[in-house]
Motif scaffolding. Structure first.
Motif, PDB file in Angstrom:
ATOM      1  N   VAL A   1      37.663 -96.443 -28.526  1.00 44.83           N
ATOM      2  CA  VAL A   1      36.870 -96.326 -29.739  1.00 44.83           C
ATOM      3  C   VAL A   1      35.670 -95.409 -29.524  1.00 44.83           C
ATOM      4  CG1 VAL A   1      35.417 -97.617 -31.350  1.00 44.83           C
ATOM      5  CG2 VAL A   1      37.586 -98.578 -30.589  1.00 44.83           C
ATOM      6  N   ALA A   2      35.081 -95.480 -28.345  1.00 44.81           N
ATOM      7  CA  ALA A   2      33.848 -94.735 -28.076  1.00 44.81           C
ATOM      8  C   ALA A   2      34.019 -93.238 -28.274  1.00 44.81           C
ATOM      9  CB  ALA A   2      33.363 -95.021 -26.659  1.00 44.81           C
ATOM     10  N   ASN A   3      35.166 -92.692 -27.913  1.00 46.86           N
ATOM     11  CA  ASN A   3      35.346 -91.247 -28.073  1.00 46.86           C
ATOM     12  C   ASN A   3      36.374 -90.916 -29.141  1.00 46.86           C
ATOM     13  OD1 ASN A   3      37.807 -91.769 -26.876  1.00 46.86           O
ATOM     14  ND2 ASN A   3      37.268 -90.901 -24.893  1.00 46.86           N
TER      15      ASN A   3
ATOM     16  N   ASP B   1      27.949 -77.644 -13.115  1.00 48.83           N
ATOM     17  CA  ASP B   1      27.328 -78.962 -13.217  1.00 48.83           C
ATOM     18  C   ASP B   1      26.888 -79.379 -11.812  1.00 48.83           C
ATOM     19  OD1 ASP B   1      26.428 -81.452 -13.851  1.00 48.83           O
ATOM     20  OD2 ASP B   1      28.260 -82.130 -14.830  1.00 48.83           O
ATOM     21  N   ASN B   2      25.557 -79.546 -11.629  1.00 45.15           N
ATOM     22  CA  ASN B   2      25.042 -79.969 -10.317  1.00 45.15           C
ATOM     23  C   ASN B   2      24.640 -81.443 -10.308  1.00 45.15           C
ATOM     24  OD1 ASN B   2      22.561 -80.111 -11.631  1.00 45.15           O
ATOM     25  ND2 ASN B   2      21.767 -78.239 -10.695  1.00 45.15           N
ATOM     26  N   PHE B   3      24.797 -82.114 -11.460  1.00 48.76           N
ATOM     27  CA  PHE B   3      24.572 -83.553 -11.614  1.00 48.76           C
ATOM     28  C   PHE B   3      23.115 -83.976 -11.455  1.00 48.76           C
ATOM     29  CE2 PHE B   3      28.969 -82.956 -10.127  1.00 48.76           C
ATOM     30  CZ  PHE B   3      29.632 -83.439 -11.246  1.00 48.76           C
ATOM     31  N   ASP B   4      22.233 -83.066 -11.037  1.00 47.44           N
ATOM     32  CA  ASP B   4      20.795 -83.338 -11.093  1.00 47.44           C
ATOM     33  C   ASP B   4      20.271 -83.041 -12.492  1.00 47.44           C
ATOM     34  OD1 ASP B   4      19.960 -84.116  -8.348  1.00 47.44           O
ATOM     35  OD2 ASP B   4      20.847 -82.179  -7.846  1.00 47.44           O
ATOM     36  N   GLU B   5      20.953 -82.122 -13.148  1.00 47.75           N
ATOM     37  CA  GLU B   5      20.636 -81.750 -14.526  1.00 47.75           C
ATOM     38  C   GLU B   5      21.915 -81.846 -15.342  1.00 47.75           C
ATOM     39  OE1 GLU B   5      17.397 -78.316 -13.227  1.00 47.75           O
ATOM     40  OE2 GLU B   5      19.499 -77.803 -13.634  1.00 47.75           O
TER      41      GLU B   5
ATOM     42  N   PHE C   1      28.922 -78.494 -19.967  1.00 45.27           N
ATOM     43  CA  PHE C   1      30.182 -78.960 -20.541  1.00 45.27           C
ATOM     44  C   PHE C   1      30.186 -80.481 -20.445  1.00 45.27           C
ATOM     45  CE2 PHE C   1      30.889 -78.025 -16.063  1.00 45.27           C
ATOM     46  CZ  PHE C   1      31.385 -79.229 -15.600  1.00 45.27           C
ATOM     47  N   THR C   2      31.208 -81.096 -21.012  1.00 44.58           N
ATOM     48  CA  THR C   2      31.340 -82.552 -21.001  1.00 44.58           C
ATOM     49  C   THR C   2      32.578 -82.954 -20.215  1.00 44.58           C
ATOM     50  OG1 THR C   2      30.276 -82.753 -23.163  1.00 44.58           O
ATOM     51  CG2 THR C   2      31.586 -84.628 -22.425  1.00 44.58           C
ATOM     52  N   TRP C   3      32.415 -83.907 -19.314  1.00 40.40           N
ATOM     53  CA  TRP C   3      33.543 -84.436 -18.560  1.00 40.40           C
ATOM     54  C   TRP C   3      34.285 -85.467 -19.411  1.00 40.40           C
ATOM     55  CZ3 TRP C   3      34.931 -82.426 -13.938  1.00 40.40           C
ATOM     56  CH2 TRP C   3      33.977 -81.729 -13.191  1.00 40.40           C
TER      57      TRP C   3
ATOM     58  N   ASP D   1      37.572 -80.261 -21.336  1.00 41.35           N
ATOM     59  CA  ASP D   1      38.196 -79.606 -22.483  1.00 41.35           C
ATOM     60  C   ASP D   1      37.247 -78.511 -22.948  1.00 41.35           C
ATOM     61  OD1 ASP D   1      40.584 -81.217 -22.734  1.00 41.35           O
ATOM     62  OD2 ASP D   1      39.244 -82.844 -23.321  1.00 41.35           O
ATOM     63  N   LEU D   2      37.617 -77.273 -22.672  1.00 43.54           N
ATOM     64  CA  LEU D   2      36.677 -76.164 -22.834  1.00 43.54           C
ATOM     65  C   LEU D   2      36.371 -75.828 -24.294  1.00 43.54           C
ATOM     66  CD1 LEU D   2      38.081 -73.859 -20.016  1.00 43.54           C
ATOM     67  CD2 LEU D   2      35.978 -75.204 -19.954  1.00 43.54           C
ATOM     68  N   GLY D   3      37.353 -75.988 -25.166  1.00 40.28           N
ATOM     69  CA  GLY D   3      37.148 -75.558 -26.547  1.00 40.28           C
ATOM     70  C   GLY D   3      37.403 -74.081 -26.739  1.00 40.28           C
ATOM     71  N   TYR D   4      37.794 -73.397 -25.693  1.00 47.33           N
ATOM     72  CA  TYR D   4      38.139 -71.985 -25.738  1.00 47.33           C
ATOM     73  C   TYR D   4      39.121 -71.704 -24.607  1.00 47.33           C
ATOM     74  CZ  TYR D   4      34.688 -71.880 -21.968  1.00 47.33           C
ATOM     75  OH  TYR D   4      34.006 -72.142 -20.813  1.00 47.33           O
ATOM     76  N   ARG D   5      39.777 -70.550 -24.651  1.00 46.32           N
ATOM     77  CA  ARG D   5      40.666 -70.133 -23.564  1.00 46.32           C
ATOM     78  C   ARG D   5      39.830 -69.347 -22.557  1.00 46.32           C
ATOM     79  NH1 ARG D   5      44.343 -66.407 -25.755  1.00 46.32           N
ATOM     80  NH2 ARG D   5      42.863 -66.163 -27.478  1.00 46.32           N
TER      81      ARG D   5
END
Length: 462
Positions: free
Chosen positions: A152-154, A292-296, A300-302, A346-350
Motif C-alpha cells: 500500500v505504501a508505494n 548515492d553516498n548515503f550521507d546525503e 534517485f530512489t531505491w 527505476d530511472l524514468g528514462y533510458r
C-alpha cells in the motif's frame, strides 16, 4: 445548614450512588439514543428538472448522511440527489446525535429517464455514450502494467507489475462491458476468472455460463472517484467485492485499484477498449549523473524487492577506504520467498551508456555470514551464500521477463571484514538504448540462505 455541610452531603450522596449503584443519575446532555421513528425527511422534485430531488432532514442530530440508492451519497441537512434514470430508489438517511445514530428509508419514484443527464464525459468514456447503447467492452491492456499485491505504501509499484502475457490463461480472455442503457454491466469471463477457489488464492475460478445480471455506478466518496458493480460481480479478481477506486478513466484507458490482502496490499488493473492496441511510449534517452553516498540524499530512489535496505545506517567499520558516517545495510532474509532479493533503481528514462558505462560501489562483507552451508536452492543455483555483488541493467517494459534481455556484471569479493571497491564495466552493451532500470543484488540468487552486507558510494563514473 451551612454551605460546607450542604456540599458534604451532596458529595456523600454521589459517592453512595457510585459505590452501591442504588440510584441513577441522568445526564441531560446525553439523552436517549435516536429511534428510527425520529429519522424523518422530506423530498421535493426540482421544478425545472424532476430528475433532481431536493431532500431535507427534519430529524434531530448534528450530522445527516444520505445514501440515494443509486451509488451516490451526500452529507448535510439539505442535499440534492441526481437520478437520471426512470425507476424507484430507496433513499436512506442516517442521523447522528450525541447518544448514537439511527436510520430510516423512503422510496422515491423517478417518472422518466433524462438522457441529457447521462451525457457526461466519464459515462461516455466508460460506456461509449448514447450513440453506443450496446455498450463498450474493455479488456486487459496487453502492455499493462498490472499489479497483483504490491504494498500500500508505494501504491503497488513493485515486481508484481507485469504485462498480460505473464498472467494466468483464464485472465487473458476476460471481457467487461459497460452500457449506458440501464447502467448494465456484463462480466464475460469466458468460463473462468482469476481469484479465490475453495479457499486457495491465485486460482482460475469457474464462472456461470450465463453472466449474472448486474449494474454499474460511478460516484464520489471521500474525494475519490469510485466504480462499483452489483450482485457480487467483480472485475479481474473474483472476490465478490466489486468496488474499485478509479485512478484514470479516458477514452482508451481504465486504471482501477483496490486494497487487498487484509489491508496490506494493493491490486491495480489497467484495461483498454476491445480492439484497441495501446502505443508503446518510449522514455527519453539521457546521459544523467547517478550517485548515492548515503550521507546525503542520492539523486534517485531505491526500490526494494524482498531485500531489507536501511539507507542511513551507521558505518560498522570506519576504516580503510571508507570512513564515512553513514552507509546502507542490505539484508537478504532466509527462505525461498527471498531467493531473488534485490534493490533497484527505476530511472524514468533510458540510460545512454555510449559515453559513460562504468559503475562503482564500495561493499563490506562481514565474516559472520555463513558462506559455506549448503541450504535450499533451485536446481540451477549455487546452494551457498555468495561473496559477490551483481549489477544488472534491464528494460522495465518487459515486466517479469526483463531478465531475459538484461546485461549483468558480477564481481566476486575475496576480502572480508573490510571495505573494498568494485568496478562494473558495461562497455560491451554501450550501444544498447533500452535500459531504464538498474538492479543491485548481493549474495547471489536462487538459494534460500540469509546474509547481511553493507554498501556505500554507488555511482556511475563520469
Amino acid at each position: 445548614m451551612t454551605m460546607k455541610k450542604y456540599i458534604a452531603n451532596i458529595t456523600f450522596l454521589l459517592l453512595t450512588c457510585l459505590v452501591w449503584a442504588g440510584c441513577e443519575l441522568e445526564d441531560p446532555e446525553l439523552g436517549l439514543p435516536p429511534t428510527t421513528e425520529q429519522v424523518t425527511f422530506s423530498h421535493t422534485y426540482d421544478t425545472d428538472n424532476p430528475n433532481i430531488v431536493h431532500f431535507k432532514s427534519t430529524a434531530p442530530g448534528f450530522k445527516a448522511v444520505w445514501d440515494f440508492g443509486n451509488g451516490n451519497t451526500a452529507e448535510g441537512t439539505d442535499v440534492d440527489g441526481a437520478f437520471p434514470l426512470q425507476g424507484d430508489y430507496t433513499v436512506k438517511l442516517t442521523i447522528y446525535t450525541s447518544s448514537g445514530s439511527a436510520s430510516n428509508t423512503k422510496t422515491i419514484n423517478i417518472a422518466k429517464t433524462n438522457p441529457l443527464m447521462l451525457d457526461r464525459e466519464d459515462y461516455n468514456f466508460l460506456t461509449g455514450g448514447a450513440n453506443q447503447l450496446e455498450g463498450k467492452t474493455w479488456v486487459f491492456s496487453p502492455v499493462g502494467p498490472m499489479n497483483f499485491g504490491g504494498q500500500v505504501a508505494n501504491g503497488g509499484n513493485n515486481w508484481w507489475s507485469q504485462p498480460l502475457s505473464e498472467q494466468f490463461d483464464c485472465m487473458k480472455d476476460d471481457e467487461y462491458t459497460f452500457s449506458l442503457a440501464g447502467f448494465k454491466y456484463v462480466n464475460n469471463s469466458k468460463g473462468a476468472m482469476w481469484g479465490i477457489n475453495n479457499g486457495q488464492e491465485n486460482q482460475c475460478v469457474p464462472q456461470p455460463a450465463t453472466p449474472v445480471a448486474s449494474t454499474w455506478s460511478l460516484y464520489q466518496e471521500n474525494g475519490k472517484t469510485m466504480l462499483s458493480v452489483s450482485n457480487g460481480e467483480t472485475i479481474a479478481w473474483d472476490d465478490n467485492a466489486g468496488v474499485y477506486e478509479v485512478m484514470e478513466l479516458s477514452e482508451n484507458r481504465l486504471h482501477i485499484r483496490k486494497v487487498c490482502c487484509n489491508g496490506d496490499g494493493v491490486r491495480n488493473y489497467v484495461l483498454v477498449p476491445k480492439g484497441f492496441t495501446p502505443p508503446v511510449v518510449q522514455k527519453p534517452f539521457k546521459v544523467v549523473d547517478i550517485n548515492d553516498n548515503f550521507d546525503e540524499v542520492g539523486n534517485f530512489t531505491w526500490s526494494l524487492d524482498k531485500a531489507l535496505f536501511n539507507e542511513s545506517f551507521d558505518n560498522p567499520a570506519q576504516i580503510g577506504i571508507n570512513t564515512s558516517d553513514k552507509v546502507a545495510r542490505y539484508t537478504k532474509s532466509a527462505g525461498q520467498a527471498n531467493e531473488f532479493a534485490n534493490v533497484s533503481i527505476d530511472l524514468g528514462y533510458r540510460i545512454d551508456l555510449s559515453q559513460r558505462h562504468v559503475f562503482k560501489l564500495k561493499v563490506f562483507m562481514p565474516s559472520f555470514n555463513d558462506y559455506t552451508t549448503m541450504g535450499g536452492a533451485e536446481d540451477w543455483a549455487v546452494k551457498t551464500l555468495q561473496k559477490q555483488v551483481a549489477i544488472k541493467l534491464q528494460n522495465s517494459l518487459l515486466g517479469g521477463n526483463a531478465f531475459t534481455t538484461q546485461a549483468e556484471v558480477v564481481q566476486k569479493v575475496t576480502q572480508l571484514d573490510q571495505w573494498v571497491e568494485l568496478t562494473f564495466d558495461f562497455s560491451s552493451v554501450s550501444t544498447r538504448t533500452d535500459f531504464d532500470k538498474i538492479v543491485v543484488q548481493i549474495g547471489g540468487e536462487g538459494h534460500f540462505n540469509p546474509g547481511i552486507f553493507y554498501l556505500d558510494d554507488f555511482r556511475l563514473m563520469p
